[in-house]
Design an enzyme around this catalytic site. Structure first.
Site, PDB file in Angstrom:
ATOM      1  N   SER A  78       0.830  -1.200   0.000  1.00  0.00           N
ATOM      2  CA  SER A  78       0.000   0.000   0.000  1.00  0.00           C
ATOM      3  C   SER A  78       0.873   1.262   0.000  1.00  0.00           C
ATOM      4  CB  SER A  78      -0.970  -0.048   1.185  1.00  0.00           C
ATOM      5  OG  SER A  78      -2.006   0.889   1.035  1.00  0.00           O
ATOM      6  N   ALA A 141     -11.560  -2.232   8.113  1.00  0.00           N
ATOM      7  CA  ALA A 141     -12.694  -2.929   7.510  1.00  0.00           C
ATOM      8  C   ALA A 141     -12.637  -2.870   5.991  1.00  0.00           C
ATOM      9  CB  ALA A 141     -13.996  -2.325   8.026  1.00  0.00           C
ATOM     10  N   ASP A 203     -10.020  -5.803  -3.974  1.00  0.00           N
ATOM     11  CA  ASP A 203      -9.461  -4.619  -3.321  1.00  0.00           C
ATOM     12  C   ASP A 203     -10.277  -3.368  -3.673  1.00  0.00           C
ATOM     13  OD1 ASP A 203      -7.862  -2.682  -2.150  1.00  0.00           O
ATOM     14  OD2 ASP A 203      -5.995  -3.510  -2.931  1.00  0.00           O
ATOM     15  N   HIS A 230      -7.413  -5.942   0.258  1.00  0.00           N
ATOM     16  CA  HIS A 230      -6.242  -5.069   0.304  1.00  0.00           C
ATOM     17  C   HIS A 230      -5.078  -5.659   1.100  1.00  0.00           C
ATOM     18  CE1 HIS A 230      -4.326  -1.239  -0.420  1.00  0.00           C
ATOM     19  NE2 HIS A 230      -4.128  -1.030   0.860  1.00  0.00           N
TER      20      HIS A 230
END
Length: 251
Positions: A78, A141, A203, A230
């Site tokens: 990320s 979440a 994702d 993700h």
């Protein structure tokens, strides 16, 4: 000072975590990777046990972070993947290969580029001011949305997060600003080392359409993990480890 936990034997594999997290997020991978690599799990500046860089500007932080990292294989997730791309482009002598996980050269959606809506990042920034912990939990979440064992994945991420000090509001706001503003699309073609991009089919932060967009601007190998969101290294850890080992020709 930037905190790094090092363990294992073999070539260096440096792990950079994402926004709001810390290097405890990699705990599940340690037993499977340390027989092959010396792992260096980095707390990014201002996260976990690391002190913030001074100044906190992107370019200054990249310089200070790169100076602390050993030469080796660099893996970023990320926001950590965004940083890993910049390091691989600016300091090619330090990076033997690059692995980016659920990451992008630019995180914000535009008519010609898949990504998160800018409004979502602004909502997170606003939420931090009103309810710091609730906003982090909402982000957790989203990271597991649609994964087969989302509740277990969230529990694992929370456990990792709580092992180390939480980042300050200033650090979190700065990270969101980088996710919104940093755009590496023009320099991506300069990355010459072997590169693996790992995506999650579900994702919501780096959508699967990003695969094609990145294929156009880079020569990276790409892997899509079905039913992953993700954080594929948590929800599909064994498949993820297999892809990493295959890419690095260790398996």
């Amino acid at each position: 000072m930037i905190h790094i936990d090092s363990e294992g034997q073999g070539p260096n594999l440096i792990l950079l975590h994402g926004w709001g997290m810390n290097s405890g997020i990699w705990e599940k991978l340690v037993p499977s990777l340390t027989p092959y690599f010396q792992l260096h799990r980095v707390d990014l500046p201002g996260y976990g046990f690391s002190q913030p860089c001074t100044p906190m500007a992107w370019d200054a932080m990249m310089e200070q972070l790169a100076a602390r990292l050993p030469c080796g294989h660099l893996l970023g997730w990320s926001l950590g993947g965004l940083m890993a791309q910049q390091i691989a482009q600016r300091y090619p002598h330090q990076v033997l290969s690059l692995i980016t996980v659920a990451s992008s050269a630019h995180f914000v959606q535009s008519p010609s580029w898949p990504g998160m809506k800018e409004e979502v990042l602004k909502l997170f920034a606003k939420g931090l001011e009103s309810d710091y912990r609730k906003t982090l939990e909402r982000f957790l979440a989203i990271q597991t949305l649609g994964a087969p064992d989302a509740r277990a994945d969230i529990a694992q991420i929370k456990k990792s997060l709580n092992q180390r000090p939480l980042p300050s509001l200033q650090i979190l706001h700065q990270g969101l600003l980088w996710l919104e503003s940093v755009d590496l699309r023009r320099v991506i073609p300069e990355i010459a080392c072997p590169w693996l991009q790992v995506y999650g089919a579900l994702d919501a932060i780096v959508p699967k359409d990003s695969m094609h967009a990145h294929q156009v601007i880079s020569s990276a190998q790409q892997v899509m993990i079905d039913k992953a969101s993700h954080a594929p290294f948590i929800s599909h850890s064994q498949q993820f480890i297999g892809e990493i080992l295959n890419f690095l020709e260790v398996a």
